[in-house]
Write an enzyme that holds these catalytic residues in place. Structure first.
Site, PDB file in Angstrom:
ATOM      1  N   CYS A  69       0.772  -1.235   0.000  1.00 22.14           N
ATOM      2  CA  CYS A  69       0.000   0.000   0.000  1.00 22.14           C
ATOM      3  C   CYS A  69       0.811   1.298   0.000  1.00 22.14           C
ATOM      4  O   CYS A  69       0.720   2.091  -0.939  1.00 22.14           O
ATOM      5  CB  CYS A  69      -0.961  -0.020   1.182  1.00 22.14           C
ATOM      6  SG  CYS A  69      -0.214  -0.678   2.702  1.00 22.14           S
ATOM      7  N   HIS A 132      -1.751   7.328   4.231  1.00 21.95           N
ATOM      8  CA  HIS A 132      -0.737   6.277   4.313  1.00 21.95           C
ATOM      9  C   HIS A 132       0.643   6.690   3.817  1.00 21.95           C
ATOM     10  O   HIS A 132       1.438   5.863   3.374  1.00 21.95           O
ATOM     11  CB  HIS A 132      -1.204   5.023   3.557  1.00 21.95           C
ATOM     12  CG  HIS A 132      -1.043   3.776   4.384  1.00 21.95           C
ATOM     13  ND1 HIS A 132      -0.923   2.527   3.836  1.00 21.95           N
ATOM     14  CD2 HIS A 132      -0.993   3.604   5.722  1.00 21.95           C
ATOM     15  CE1 HIS A 132      -0.799   1.631   4.792  1.00 21.95           C
ATOM     16  NE2 HIS A 132      -0.850   2.265   5.951  1.00 21.95           N
TER      17      HIS A 132
END
Length: 513
Positions: A69, A132
């Site tokens: 990710c 993130h």
């Protein structure tokens, strides 16, 4: 007529600004290539995405920039490989890393994000969903070109006890407005949460507001419902034949449809480019109850086999995208960076290597072209695709220790000497697949064939040139510290949600795979 024109100028209205195209990135979380009906999912849970592909361009050979990710998202927004922008670890050879909430690093200030360039050109930018790229204040999206944000800095793991580990905060712009599992409920045992509905409504409200203000906008819509623990709202719970994961896919598809419909309703469709994809392949680590489908491709998230990196990808925009096109153009999420800038008539930075290329001509129906795609796992180049050939220079899924404990990244799949549980260096004799004949990477080419020898010679030359120009960035995933977790984010004092910050315990991060 002249007086009306002068009034418009006096009000701050810009003809050039109003004509700039709008840009929307839709990035899913752990959604697999095989999760879309148009890619063959028999459950047919994605009518809106399937229609989006029919009205636009479906990419069959599109890749994430990393099988995990955070590095993938950093590459998307910078147009640069994670090895260049620092989203990797040097603690191990070939291990993946990301940004859990005790990570010290994050997106460096010297990296230039597409949001920053679009902001300089007069765009209003909003992130909805998961960031993130680092949870410390200096790394958050409003420090890197976004004007608005509703979402979280980390994955929605939890619940935590707020003593040894804090629950992840949800932000509205610069301040937290609650935490997951507290103000923002996630019933992980029931696979229930209303977060996707919040993200859909935030997107619709933002688009309406931008239309009223006649401002060009960049919307980065990054919901995370298909990341474990998966969730959907009650209205979608039990709607899918596939269980909770399918329910989450159906709700995300509903959201895509609502956003596209809003653009049409407001007359923005012909001046908006929408790009849809996923950050990496579907996870294979859990059960099919919570994991998606990578279609015919080998393995899944965490690996550089096709299942870990080939993504479901659609481009839509009647003013910019040829309708009903199925493109075999080899592409990367990093291309979104260059494509968005090209569309907005902004030059890419000249002081650094940009790995993404503009696909705007391809969207308009231009001929496809060959280009290499480099597949890194951590700090190591594991595989390279050029044309229809893909050469694996290293093979590895995960360790025997993990595998024997029940953790697998290739659930139900085994290929001798390919899906190895030890890192195997194949630099002198790469494992090569011809992806046209063998997209599932089931049949390695014979090393004695002329086709194999020609492919290896070509790709080896590409790798040599790549290594010569490679200047790795400072690794951001080497150091972890419990004191940098989300104990006291901005705004916590207003909610009485500040938690005691422990003493620093700086240490090397542990990345098992």
């Amino acid at each position: 007529m002249l007086s009306c024109f002068l009034l418009l100028l006096m009000s701050g209205y810009s003809l050039a600004e109003s004509s700039k195209p709008n840009i929307i990135f839709m990035l899913m979380d752990d959604m697999g290539w095989g999760d879309l009906g148009i890619n063959g999912q028999p459950s047919k849970e994605t009518p809106n995405l399937d229609n989006m592909a029919k009205e636009g361009t479906l990419f069959t050979d599109f890749y994430s920039a990393n099988p995990l990710c955070s590095p993938s998202r950093a590459a998307l927004l910078t147009g640069r490989l994670p090895i260049r922008n620092g989203f990797y670890t040097s603690n191990y050879h070939g291990h993946n890393g990301y940004t859990p909430q005790h990570i010290v690093g994050g997106i460096p200030d010297h990296e230039i994000l597409v949001s920053e360039l679009l902001s300089s050109a007069g765009y209003t930018n909003k992130l909805i969903g998961k960031w993130h790229l680092g949870q410390q204040e200096q790394y958050l999206p409003l420090k890197h070109g976004f004007h608005e944000w509703f979402g979280s800095p980390n994955c929605h793991f939890g619940p935590y006890d707020d003593k040894t580990t804090p629950n992840i905060p949800v932000y509205n712009n610069t301040e937290m407005v609650g935490r997951y599992y507290e103000e923002f409920t996630i019933e992980s045992h029931n696979y229930l949460s209303n977060m996707t509905q919040y993200y859909i409504q935030e997107a619709l409200d933002f688009i309406e507001r931008m239309e009223r203000n006649e401002k060009p906008f960049f919307l980065y819509w990054a919901p995370d419902a298909t990341h474990s623990p998966v969730y959907s709202s009650p209205m979608f719970r039990g709607a899918s034949r596939r269980g909770p994961y399918g329910d989450a896919v159906m709700e995300l598809d509903y959201g895509v449809g609502a956003i596209i419909q809003k653009l049409k309703q407001l007359g923005l469709d012909k001046n908006t480019l929408v790009l849809f994809s996923s950050d990496n392949g579907a996870a294979m680590i859990g059960s099919a109850f919570e994991n998606g489908s990578n279609g015919p491709f080998l393995c899944g998230k965490q690996t550089t086999f096709e299942g870990g990196i080939r993504e479901p990808t659609i481009a839509w925009g009647p003013g910019f995208v040829q309708q009903g096109q199925v493109s075999h153009q080899v592409g990367s999420l990093m291309d979104w960076f260059a494509t968005a800038l090209d569309l907005a008539s902004i030059s890419v930075p000249k002081d650094r290597i940009i790995d993404g290329v503009s696909l705007l001509p391809v969207l308009n129906g231009a001929a496809e072209f060959d280009r290499p795609i480099f597949h890194y796992r951590g700090n190591a180049l594991f595989a390279v695709r050029y044309g229809l050939h893909k050469a694996h220079y290293w093979t590895w899924t995960n360790s025997w220790e993990e595998y024997n404990s029940g953790i697998t990244f290739c659930r139900g799949e085994y290929l001798a000497n390919v899906t190895t549980h030890e890192q195997v260096n194949r630099t002198l004799d790469p494992v090569v697949f011809q992806l046209g004949r063998d997209p599932g990477e089931k049949h390695p080419m014979k090393s004695t064939s002329n086709e194999y020898k020609d492919a290896v010679m070509t790709i080896n030359s590409i790798v040599e040139n790549h290594i010569e120009t490679l200047k790795p960035g400072q690794p951001q995933f080497d150091w972890c510290d419990d004191s940098v977790m989300n104990w006291a984010p901005a705004g916590c004092e207003k909610l009485n949600k500040c938690l005691p910050i422990p003493k620093s315990n700086l240490q090397k991060c542990v990345w098992p795979h």
